[in-house]
Design a protein around this motif. Structure first.
Motif, PDB file in Angstrom:
ATOM      1  N   GLY A  82      -0.791  -2.065 -10.581  1.00 40.10           N
ATOM      2  CA  GLY A  82       0.484  -2.712 -10.879  1.00 40.10           C
ATOM      3  C   GLY A  82       0.855  -2.615 -12.346  1.00 40.10           C
ATOM      4  N   MET A  83       0.026  -1.922 -13.139  1.00 44.75           N
ATOM      5  CA  MET A  83       0.264  -1.668 -14.572  1.00 44.75           C
ATOM      6  C   MET A  83       0.121  -2.898 -15.462  1.00 44.75           C
ATOM      7  SD  MET A  83       0.557   1.541 -14.896  1.00 44.75           S
ATOM      8  CE  MET A  83       1.192   1.760 -16.551  1.00 44.75           C
ATOM      9  N   SER A  84      -0.638  -3.887 -15.049  1.00 40.69           N
ATOM     10  CA  SER A  84      -0.902  -5.010 -15.945  1.00 40.69           C
ATOM     11  C   SER A  84      -2.065  -4.621 -16.864  1.00 40.69           C
ATOM     12  CB  SER A  84      -1.218  -6.288 -15.169  1.00 40.69           C
ATOM     13  OG  SER A  84      -2.398  -6.147 -14.411  1.00 40.69           O
ATOM     14  N   GLU A  85      -1.958  -4.999 -18.133  1.00 42.15           N
ATOM     15  CA  GLU A  85      -2.969  -4.650 -19.129  1.00 42.15           C
ATOM     16  C   GLU A  85      -4.155  -5.603 -19.066  1.00 42.15           C
ATOM     17  OE1 GLU A  85      -1.276  -4.293 -23.050  1.00 42.15           O
ATOM     18  OE2 GLU A  85       0.297  -2.930 -22.351  1.00 42.15           O
ATOM     19  N   CYS A  86      -5.358  -5.050 -19.286  1.00 36.84           N
ATOM     20  CA  CYS A  86      -6.577  -5.851 -19.259  1.00 36.84           C
ATOM     21  C   CYS A  86      -7.597  -5.250 -20.209  1.00 36.84           C
ATOM     22  CB  CYS A  86      -7.132  -5.881 -17.837  1.00 36.84           C
ATOM     23  SG  CYS A  86      -8.606  -6.898 -17.648  1.00 36.84           S
ATOM     24  N   VAL A 154      -9.317   6.665 -14.516  1.00 39.98           N
ATOM     25  CA  VAL A 154      -8.712   5.369 -14.864  1.00 39.98           C
ATOM     26  C   VAL A 154      -7.669   5.538 -15.972  1.00 39.98           C
ATOM     27  CG1 VAL A 154      -9.209   3.100 -15.829  1.00 39.98           C
ATOM     28  CG2 VAL A 154     -10.776   4.126 -14.185  1.00 39.98           C
ATOM     29  N   LEU A 155      -6.527   4.871 -15.815  1.00 38.38           N
ATOM     30  CA  LEU A 155      -5.461   4.893 -16.821  1.00 38.38           C
ATOM     31  C   LEU A 155      -5.741   3.861 -17.904  1.00 38.38           C
ATOM     32  CD1 LEU A 155      -2.709   6.168 -17.563  1.00 38.38           C
ATOM     33  CD2 LEU A 155      -1.622   4.301 -16.301  1.00 38.38           C
ATOM     34  N   CYS A 156      -5.711   4.302 -19.171  1.00 40.36           N
ATOM     35  CA  CYS A 156      -5.992   3.443 -20.328  1.00 40.36           C
ATOM     36  C   CYS A 156      -4.838   3.505 -21.321  1.00 40.36           C
ATOM     37  CB  CYS A 156      -7.255   3.914 -21.041  1.00 40.36           C
ATOM     38  SG  CYS A 156      -8.739   3.855 -20.051  1.00 40.36           S
TER      39      CYS A 156
END
Length: 159
Positions: A82-86, A154-156
């Motif tokens: 969902g493109m939330s940053e963590c 994984v997208l970073c």
């Protein structure tokens, strides 16, 4: 000074047009990396300012359900489903991360890890986040998108 959002262990691999390469090997070079545009299109974009920002700093190791592992600084920002940053140190087992490629949600496919059938969640699930020792830390930016894919898929977030 605040911590950068992009901080990879020297041995962590990113995807380039030449294949998987450690971030350490890209310092000072002009190369492209696999990324995702805001439209969702996946492509290669240029890295810039690949540089070492710390020596022998604590890192965390993230293990995915696929068996892939990677090491990053605790403050490296990853994108959850969902493109939330963590931040990496806030990830927990069961968290779902944005993948480079995925099957449609609910699609049944054969799992390469144990050969069983699995339904796609359109994400990469985290198995574990553990201390990963220490490593030299590298940071960089990515033209236009500000994000990149690790070889693990994984997208970073980039600096």
């Amino acid at each position: 000074m605040s911590e950068p959002v992009c901080a990879l262990a020297a041995d962590t691999k990113v995807e380039t047009p030449e294949g998987a390469m450690t971030i350490r090997s890209l310092a000072g070079k002009g190369v492209s990396v696999f990324t995702r545009e805001p439209s969702g299109r996946v492509r290669f974009r240029r890295l810039f300012e690949v540089r070492k920002i710390g020596e022998q700093q604590p890192v965390v190791e993230v293990e995915l359900e696929t068996g892939a592992r990677f090491r990053v600084a605790p403050y490296q920002v990853l994108f959850k489903k969902g493109m939330s940053e963590c931040r990496a140190d806030a990830l927990r087992a069961g968290d779902e991360l944005e993948p480079a490629f995925h099957y449609p949600e609910g699609y049944a496919y054969r799992d390469d890890v144990d050969g069983g059938s699995r339904a796609s969640t359109r994400a990469l699930r985290v198995n574990a986040v553990t201390p990963g020792g220490t490593a030299d830390i590298f940071s960089f930016g990515v033209n236009r998108t500000g994000c990149f894919f690790l070889t693990a898929g994984v997208l970073c977030k980039a600096t």
